[in-house]
Scaffold this motif. Sequence first.
Motif, mmCIF file in Angstrom:
data_model
loop_
_atom_site.group_PDB
_atom_site.id
_atom_site.type_symbol
_atom_site.label_atom_id
_atom_site.label_comp_id
_atom_site.label_asym_id
_atom_site.label_seq_id
_atom_site.Cartn_x
_atom_site.Cartn_y
_atom_site.Cartn_z
ATOM 1 N N UNK A 223 37.690 79.137 23.968
ATOM 2 C CA UNK A 223 38.112 80.303 23.233
ATOM 3 C C UNK A 223 37.888 81.545 24.107
ATOM 4 N N UNK A 224 38.915 82.380 24.213
ATOM 5 C CA UNK A 224 38.804 83.588 25.026
ATOM 6 C C UNK A 224 37.977 84.654 24.301
ATOM 7 N N UNK A 225 37.585 85.670 25.029
ATOM 8 C CA UNK A 225 36.833 86.778 24.451
ATOM 9 C C UNK A 225 37.632 87.443 23.323
ATOM 10 N N UNK A 226 38.941 87.625 23.535
ATOM 11 C CA UNK A 226 39.784 88.229 22.500
ATOM 12 C C UNK A 226 39.810 87.357 21.248
ATOM 13 N N UNK A 227 39.946 86.067 21.427
ATOM 14 C CA UNK A 227 39.965 85.157 20.291
ATOM 15 C C UNK A 227 38.632 85.172 19.548
ATOM 16 N N UNK A 228 37.540 85.276 20.290
ATOM 17 C CA UNK A 228 36.219 85.342 19.666
ATOM 18 C C UNK A 228 36.070 86.609 18.832
ATOM 19 N N UNK A 229 36.537 87.730 19.368
ATOM 20 C CA UNK A 229 36.473 88.993 18.629
ATOM 21 C C UNK A 229 37.277 88.908 17.338
ATOM 22 N N UNK A 230 38.458 88.341 17.424
ATOM 23 C CA UNK A 230 39.323 88.230 16.249
ATOM 24 C C UNK A 230 38.695 87.304 15.213
ATOM 25 N N UNK A 231 38.148 86.187 15.651
ATOM 26 C CA UNK A 231 37.499 85.256 14.726
ATOM 27 C C UNK A 231 36.282 85.902 14.054
ATOM 28 N N UNK A 232 35.500 86.634 14.820
ATOM 29 C CA UNK A 232 34.325 87.316 14.264
ATOM 30 C C UNK A 232 34.758 88.373 13.254
ATOM 31 N N UNK A 233 35.821 89.105 13.567
ATOM 32 C CA UNK A 233 36.322 90.119 12.642
ATOM 33 C C UNK A 233 36.814 89.459 11.360
ATOM 34 N N UNK A 234 37.486 88.341 11.484
ATOM 35 C CA UNK A 234 37.984 87.624 10.310
ATOM 36 C C UNK A 234 36.831 87.239 9.387
ATOM 37 N N UNK A 235 35.763 86.723 9.958
ATOM 38 C CA UNK A 235 34.585 86.361 9.164
ATOM 39 C C UNK A 235 33.962 87.592 8.513
ATOM 40 N N UNK B 189 35.513 98.014 7.770
ATOM 41 C CA UNK B 189 36.490 97.248 8.543
ATOM 42 C C UNK B 189 37.325 98.181 9.424
ATOM 43 N N UNK B 190 37.733 99.302 8.891
ATOM 44 C CA UNK B 190 38.536 100.257 9.665
ATOM 45 C C UNK B 190 37.714 100.843 10.802
ATOM 46 N N UNK B 191 36.438 101.105 10.568
ATOM 47 C CA UNK B 191 35.572 101.606 11.641
ATOM 48 C C UNK B 191 35.487 100.610 12.784
ATOM 49 N N UNK B 192 35.392 99.337 12.438
ATOM 50 C CA UNK B 192 35.364 98.302 13.474
ATOM 51 C C UNK B 192 36.669 98.333 14.263
ATOM 52 N N UNK B 193 37.775 98.475 13.570
ATOM 53 C CA UNK B 193 39.087 98.497 14.226
ATOM 54 C C UNK B 193 39.228 99.661 15.195
ATOM 55 N N UNK B 194 38.610 100.777 14.882
ATOM 56 C CA UNK B 194 38.747 101.958 15.728
ATOM 57 C C UNK B 194 38.149 101.746 17.112
ATOM 58 N N UNK B 195 37.279 100.764 17.255
ATOM 59 C CA UNK B 195 36.656 100.496 18.546
ATOM 60 C C UNK B 195 37.439 99.513 19.395
ATOM 61 N N UNK B 196 38.519 98.995 18.864
ATOM 62 C CA UNK B 196 39.304 97.993 19.585
ATOM 63 C C UNK B 196 40.588 98.598 20.132
ATOM 64 N N UNK B 197 41.216 97.862 21.029
ATOM 65 C CA UNK B 197 42.462 98.320 21.658
ATOM 66 C C UNK B 197 43.429 97.147 21.793
ATOM 67 N N UNK B 198 44.676 97.481 22.025
ATOM 68 C CA UNK B 198 45.681 96.496 22.390
ATOM 69 C C UNK B 198 45.907 95.396 21.377
ATOM 70 N N UNK B 199 46.094 94.194 21.898
ATOM 71 C CA UNK B 199 46.439 93.040 21.068
ATOM 72 C C UNK B 199 45.324 92.671 20.087
ATOM 73 N N UNK B 200 44.080 92.879 20.477
ATOM 74 C CA UNK B 200 42.971 92.581 19.568
ATOM 75 C C UNK B 200 43.066 93.483 18.347
#
Length: 75
Positions: A1-13, A29-40
Amino acid sequence: MTNQQQKIAAFSDALTRALDYGEEGLKLAVQILQNEKGQVKLAMYDLLWENLDERGKKQLWQYLVKNKQTPTNKD
């Protein structure tokens, strides 16, 4: 699992738990999103949108418009 996939899975949980807390959970949840970029960030917005009811989607959209943000904004 890539780092991006791990971030997405953790966010889903985390999202599943956060939405149990209503509006405050949505804000978190929105605050968490503000720290991310791109496809993640886009994948996380998709997850969030899919997990919201119509009222939640309306609240999210209003929040994004109020704060001049969209899922596709480049940071």
